[in-house]
Every structure is written in structure tokens, then in C-alpha cells.
Design an enzyme around this catalytic site. Structure first.
Site, PDB file in Angstrom:
ATOM      1  N   GLU A 165       0.792  -1.297   0.017  1.00  0.00           N
ATOM      2  CA  GLU A 165      -0.034  -0.060  -0.038  1.00  0.00           C
ATOM      3  C   GLU A 165       0.943   1.258   0.064  1.00  0.00           C
ATOM      4  OE1 GLU A 165      -0.701  -2.714   1.635  1.00  0.00           O
ATOM      5  OE2 GLU A 165      -2.706  -3.281   1.167  1.00  0.00           O
ATOM      6  N   HIS A 169     -10.575  -6.327  10.041  1.00  0.00           N
ATOM      7  CA  HIS A 169     -11.142  -5.666   8.533  1.00  0.00           C
ATOM      8  C   HIS A 169     -12.356  -5.222   8.648  1.00  0.00           C
ATOM      9  CE1 HIS A 169      -8.201  -8.862   7.883  1.00  0.00           C
ATOM     10  NE2 HIS A 169      -7.956  -8.457   6.784  1.00  0.00           N
TER      11      HIS A 169
END
Lengths: 332, 383
Positions: free
Chosen positions: A65, A134
């Protein structure tokens, strides 16, 4: 279907059409991220776009990322209009340094010499049993950072049109798409060709209490307002849409009408965006209040995996309605 | 223990609705303090108390319709109140004189501080705007807080302040009684106001808009001074006959938007210099139109003046407001041909009229009053 009825679509499809239209409209626009090409996106938003638009415009990236958000920042500075998809906001923490220390600061630190016209899309929120790592709602964190504009499209129309406005912004814009909204179906008015990314919007008028919310909590809040209406309580629902900069004026105007406020925010309560909204009301509309401000936020726990526990940890129409009821009819 | 009763706020008042208490049991009051708000046909009136003392009991709750003369509250007089207070502890050594004992009302039965009532910000602000106290209200809001819905009047108490039908009935009763009972005589005098207005315009030229004087205030001042020298036109006609007023309290007729009128008193108008009189007049008109007049202002007028203003008629034959015995009328100032030193010149003329109660005075006295007003108006610098 009659010819005059607006076409039905989904939030996911609206996101896809937004990306497709942006890429077709401007040669500088491209999308990159993990699994956005061959896999079609972790929430299937970009399915089919690689085949249609080609690898130059739909680019799969390595699982890094920090690297691909940084690449997006560089591309933006160099004159491109990148859309970077970070699968979910949970993974955006790996790119936080790029977002916070580079994207948000470079325009300022360069004295305006470098604009960063970057758009980062990410999924946010809980509700699909993805467990504690998550299921975060981090938009409130990002809304803390000067230099960023934070969007939370909660409707199909905003999902379809906010992206174009975000790409037009010379500064970095983060778009948070709630995972529970992708399957939402609804009509999309073809007459609407664009939306602003500055103002909150009144989604339902009322006079007894204002429910301030955004993103994935909007439709829970609308459901709560329906329940309340059946009891004779008319709730006004404000969809913030833009979490930074906050459209305080719309909130204050509504508080002047209703004098009671419940803020619904899937983020954790402590240090939340809801806290910021409440404080703005205290600063600007204290004397309008006829009741304490209430918040309905997520429980202060890592979001549980078990479905019943997960649902219990999140704002729900019943808890929202109960909070509003407690302000309008405290003795009932 | 003294009784505080519903006062009569006009000859035709039979009852009033207690809107609000401004005091609570245990409060010390002084003569002239506003203790309650009463809604009458003339609107919401603040009621003053006429003696010093300590409130011991409130006999009626807000919202009650109370006949004139009925008990509103019980008051402990000054002496009783002092007796009732716990005796100060005797000082062991009397040499340094003990600090003065606190006033009786400062020694409450309980020494615990009263719990601070919970009031929402909106309710507190609305109450302040309406001049309501929050004492004694029952809160139904969150955590028992007093909220907007708990304020005595959800509608603004003094928006307009006057109930048109009730006011019409009050005017009908008073004017009907006046024409039935009072043998009016009418006098009129045309007064050259040009020198007065020239002087006033020069004065106003040096002042900011808010500091300027209106012509009406000059006429009011002149009339008040003149009335002070005509005691038989200043006072009341009672069953036993004429009773002169204690001071010149000029009832100033104020037309209300939406119809009706009220003539509250400017107390001791003859003692107020022009600027103070102007301020008093502005204040009175504002309060008459928004509500917030005091009981004494409705009952104390000893003579009434009606001034028709710029858009009024040239003269008026006014009707006396019983139990008063005279009323003065000022018409609209109009430019007219006037003979000055044998030549016809344009001058600004006002018609000043007087209606007098022939039971209390004769036309000759009335004529002298008008002449005196005219003379005073010719020397505005002396007003």
C-alpha cells in the site's frame, strides 16, 4: 419499465460507472490498486474494466500500500489524475505515512508549487463478519487531517457522481465506500449530471429531532426515522456526505429547527467524528439546544466476528430510534 | 400577615389571569417591586407590590383567573418578618459590636443550598427573552430538565401582548361609561407652532437621529407644566366628588398595531426635562406595543393626552377616560395662512383641544389651561 422511470442500478455499479466515465473523459485519469484488474476488485467494483479500458488505465499493483499510494502521489504531482484503490481502509494504515505526511502536506510545504490531485478510494465499515482486523471505520481518523478532503457517498447518486468532483479537486481526496452499501439497489436519476463535494444534505425533513449521520449508517438512520414517524416523532436526517471540511452550517440550521440532536457514527465513540460534530453544535448552537446531544456509535470493542455480537456492536435502527425517542419523549 | 390582592388595573377590570409569579415564598419585596404578571384585557401587565415585607405564601397558581380583590399572596410585614427570624446568637463579649444581623429573608429555614434546577439552554434563553422566571416550573425534559415545552406560554407571551377582542370590549365599556356619565365640555385653541418648531429643528440639527426630539414631546412638556397649575383638571372623579391627583401623571395614548389603544402613565411628567421625557415616551410606546406595561402605569394617569401625529386629523374632540376629569388633544401640525403683525404669512399651526368634566371644572379654567400651554410653547428654549 416505463420510459420515464429512472433506471435501477446498484451502488457497486454506480461506482464502476463513475470510474469508467472518468477514465473515458480524461486521458490523465487511471486506476490502480490491488486486484483491481484481473480479479475485478475485492468488492467487484472494477469487474470488466480492464478488458474494456486496457492495462494502461486499469493497473494491478503489488501488495504494498505504501508503494502504490506513494506512486499515486508522484503521478498526481507529475500531472496525472490517479485514482488509487486501497482495498479497504484497514489496509490504508500501511499507507498512512504517504497519505498523511506526503499527500496532505506537499501542496502546503511546497508553497503551492505542487498540487496533489490524487483520489484514493477505499472500502470501510463492518457488517460482513470480517472480524476485528477488517471491519474498521477509519474515515473519522482521516477527517482529522488538514489537507485532505474526505467523502462518504451514502447514496447511489453520490457513488456515481462524487468521483468526478473529487478528480477536479486539485488536492487529495479520500472516498470511503461502506461495504454494506455495494449491493444496495436504487434508482439513478439520469438528469443529475454531477454533485457537489462541499455540502451536507437533508435526506428527510422533520421538526422534532435531527439525526446526523453519513455513509453506511444513513440507511439505518432513515429506517429509524420511519419507525419514529410511526410514533408521531418527525426526525430530520442529515447526510454529512463530506466529512472534511464539515458543512457545519447545514447542521446548525437543522438544530435551530429541531433543538435536539442524535449523531450516528459507525466509528468508535471516543475521539470520533461524532464527537467533533457534537462539539461544533456546542460551539455554534448551544443556546438552541432543548436537550443534551446524544451519540449512537460503535461499541468500544474490536468488532467481533460472531454475527450477533457484530450486530450488537454496531449502530442499529432500533438503537438510533431509542436515542431519539429518549430526547423527544424522555418520560415515555 | 398582610394580604396582597388582585389590583384593579382599570375601571372596567373584573378579573385577571395570573400568568407568572416573579417572586417565591421567602423573597423579600419592597414597595414598587414587580411581583407578578397578570394578563388583562389590556395585555400582560407587570404588577407591583405596595408594601415592604417577605412573601410567605403564594395563594394562586399561574394560569388561574383571579377576580379583582381576591387573594394573590400573603406577605409578612417588616416587623413580623424580623420577629420571625431566629434571634442572633448573643455575643459572648459585647464590647466589639456584633456584625449587623442579616435581614430576615437571608435566614432561610434550610441551610442547604437549593438544588440548581436543570434548564435546557433553549428554555433558559426563551425564558430570559420573555422575562419569565423558572422558579416553580416542573421539568419534563431529559433528566427532568425544564425544556421549552415546560415554559408557561409556548406562544411568546408578549408578542403583541394585547388580545384584540378583549381590548375592544374594554374600550367600549370605558368610553360608553364616559359618554353616559361625564358631562363633557370642549375647548379648542389654534396655536402657532412655527417658532417652536424652528427652535426644535435647530436643536435637532446638532443631534444624531436617536437623540432628536419629536414635536410631540415639546407639546407634552408644555401641557404637563400647564396642567401642574390647573389642579381641578388633574385628578379623578370619585363617588364622593373630585379628588386631585398626587402629581401630574400624563396618560399618553398609544395606538396599537392591529387596532385598539392604551394610555399608560408617564409618572410626574411635569418634572421630566425634555430629553428624559423623550426617553420615557419612547420606552412607554415600545412597551405598550410589545407588552410589558406595569400595573401602576395603567392606573395612575391623572390626565390623558392624545396626539394625532403627522398623519392624523387636524383636531380631535377627545373623550375623557374615567375616572379622570380631562383629556387634551393635539392635532396634526399643518401650514396655514396666519396673521402676524398685520400681514398674512404661512405658519405651522396645531389645534390643541381640551375635553373637561364639567362636574369637576368649568370652561373658564379649561381655557386658562389652553392659554398657558400656548404661552409655554412660544418659549421652547425655556421648556
Amino acid at each position: 419499465m416505463s420510459t420515464t422511470a429512472p433506471p435501477r442500478t446498484t451502488y457497486r455499479e454506480a461506482c464502476r460507472q463513475a470510474i469508467r466515465a472518468a477514465i473515458l473523459a480524461d486521458p490523465r485519469v487511471f486506476l490502480m490498486g490491488e486486484d483491481v484488474g484481473r480479479y475485478g476488485g475485492c468488492y467487484a467494483v472494477t469487474k470488466g474494466l480492464l478488458e474494456e479500458l486496457g492495462e494502461a488505465r486499469i493497473r494491478d499493483t503489488p501488495l504494498s500500500e505504501s508503494a502504490f499510494v506513494g506512486a499515486g502521489i508522484g503521478a498526481a504531482i507529475a500531472g496525472m489524475r490517479p485514482i488509487v484503490e486501497v482495498m479497504t481502509c484497514n489496509f490504508s494504515l500501511l499507507a498512512l505515512d504517504q497519505i498523511m505526511n506526503n499527500a496532505a502536506t506537499i501542496p502546503h510545504m511546497s508553497g503551492g508549487q505542487f498540487a496533489v490531485p490524487l483520489v484514493i478510494r477505499m472500502a470501510t465499515g463492518a457488517g460482513r463478519q470480517l472480524a476485528a482486523q477488517h471491519s474498521h471505520s477509519l474515515e473519522g481518523w482521516y477527517a482529522h487531517i488538514p489537507g485532505l478532503r474526505i467523502l462518504a457517498p451514502a447514496t447511489i447518486e453520490d457513488a456515481r457522481h462524487m468521483l468526478a468532483a473529487a478528480l477536479d479537486d486539485p488536492n487529495p481526496v479520500l472516498i470511503f465506500e461502506h461495504i454494506m452499501l455495494y449491493n444496495m439497489e436504487g434508482e439513478l436519476d439520469p438528469a443529475v449530471q454531477g454533485v457537489d463535494i462541499a455540502k451536507a444534505r437533508l435526506r428527510r425533513p422533520g421538526h422534532d429531532v435531527t439525526l446526523v449521520t453519513y455513509g453506511g449508517s444513513l440507511f439505518k438512520t432513515m429506517a429509524a426515522a420511519e419507525t419514529l414517524a410511526a410514533e408521531g416523532i418527525e426526525a430530520e436526517v442529515i447526510d454529512l456526505r463530506v466529512l472534511r471540511p464539515l458543512d457545519t452550517a447545514t447542521i446548525i440550521e437543522s438544530v435551530g429547527r429541531t433543538r435536539r440532536v442524535v449523531i450516528v457514527d459507525e466509528g468508535w465513540r471516543a475521539g470520533s467524528l461524532a464527537a467533533e460534530v457534537a462539539m461544533r453544535i456546542m460551539e455554534e448552537a448551544f443556546f438552541e439546544l432543548d436537550a443534551p446531544i446524544r451519540r449512537v456509535c460503535s461499541r468500544e470493542v474490536p468488532i467481533p466476528y460472531a454475527a450477533h455480537l457484530e450486530q450488537a456492536a454496531l449502530p442499529q435502527p432500533e438503537t438510533i430510534a431509542a436515542a431519539a425517542r429518549g430526547l423527544v419523549r424522555p418520560s415515555a | 400577615m398582610n394580604d396582597f390582592r388582585m389590583p384593579s388595573l382599570g375601571a372596567d377590570m373584573e378579573a385577571g389571569t395570573l400568568v407568572e409569579w416573579k417572586v417565591a415564598p421567602g423573597d423579600r419585596v419592597r414597595r414598587g417591586d414587580i411581583v407578578a404578571v397578570v394578563e388583562t384585557q389590556k395585555g400582560a401587565i407587570e404588577i407591583e407590590i405596595f408594601e415592604d415585607g417577605v412573601v410567605r405564601e403564594l395563594a394562586v397558581a399561574p394560569g388561574s383567573l383571579v377576580p379583582v380583590g381576591a387573594l394573590l399572596a400573603r406577605l409578612e410585614g417588616q416587623a413580623e418578618a424580623t420577629d420571625a427570624a431566629p434571634a442572633p446568637a448573643p455575643a459572648p463579649a459585647p464590647t466589639p459590636p456584633p456584625a449587623p444581623a442579616p435581614p430576615a429573608s437571608m435566614a432561610p429555614a434550610s441551610l442547604e443550598p437549593p438544588a440548581r434546577p436543570r434548564v435546557t439552554p433553549a428554555a433558559r434563553r426563551r425564558a430570559a427573552e420573555l422575562g419569565l422566571t423558572l422558579e416553580g416550573l416542573h421539568g419534563t425534559g431529559v433528566a427532568g430538565a425544564i425544556c421549552l415545552a415546560d415554559l408557561p406560554q409556548a406562544r411568546p407571551l408578549r408578542a403583541g401582548g394585547f388580545e384584540p377582542l378583549g381590548m375592544r370590549r374594554a374600550i367600549a365599556a370605558a368610553m360608553g361609561r364616559s359618554k353616559r356619565e361625564i358631562p363633557h365640555y370642549y375647548l379648542g385653541q389654534s396655536v402657532d407652532l412655527s417658532p417652536t418648531l424652528d427652535w426644535l429643528e435647530r436643536l435637532n440639527a446638532g443631534r444624531g437621529p436617536s437623540q432628536r426630539l419629536l414635536p410631540a414631546v415639546l407639546m407634552l412638556r408644555a401641557a404637563a407644566l400647564a396642567v401642574a397649575g390647573s389642579p381641578e383638571l388633574n385628578g379623578f372623579w370619585k363617588e364622593e366628588g373630585f379628588r386631585p391627583g398626587e402629581g401630574v401623571h400624563v396618560g399618553w395614548a398609544v395606538a396599537l398595531r392591529g387596532g385598539g389603544l392604551v394610555a399608560p402613565a408617564i409618572h410626574h411628567a411635569d418634572r421630566l426635562p425634555l430629553d428624559a421625557l423623550m426617553a420615557a415616551m419612547r420606552d412607554l410606546v415600545t412597551r405598550a406595543r410589545s407588552g410589558g406595561l406595569r400595573g401602576s402605569e395603567l392606573t395612575d394617569a391623572t390626565i390623558t393626552i392624545t396626539s394625532l401625529g403627522d398623519r392624523g386629523a387636524e383636531s380631535v374632540l377627545p373623550i375623557i377616560h374615567p375616572p379622570q376629569v380631562a383629556i387634551l388633544g393635539f392635532g396634526r401640525v399643518a401650514e396655514r395662512p396666519w396673521v402676524v403683525d398685520g400681514a398674512v404669512v404661512p405658519r405651522r399651526i396645531v389645534q390643541i383641544t381640551l375635553a373637561g368634566d364639567h362636574r369637576a371644572s368649568d370652561g373658564h379654567r379649561g381655557g386658562l389651561l389652553l392659554a398657558r400651554i400656548e404661552a409655554l410653547l412660544q418659549k421652547p428654549e425655556a421648556l
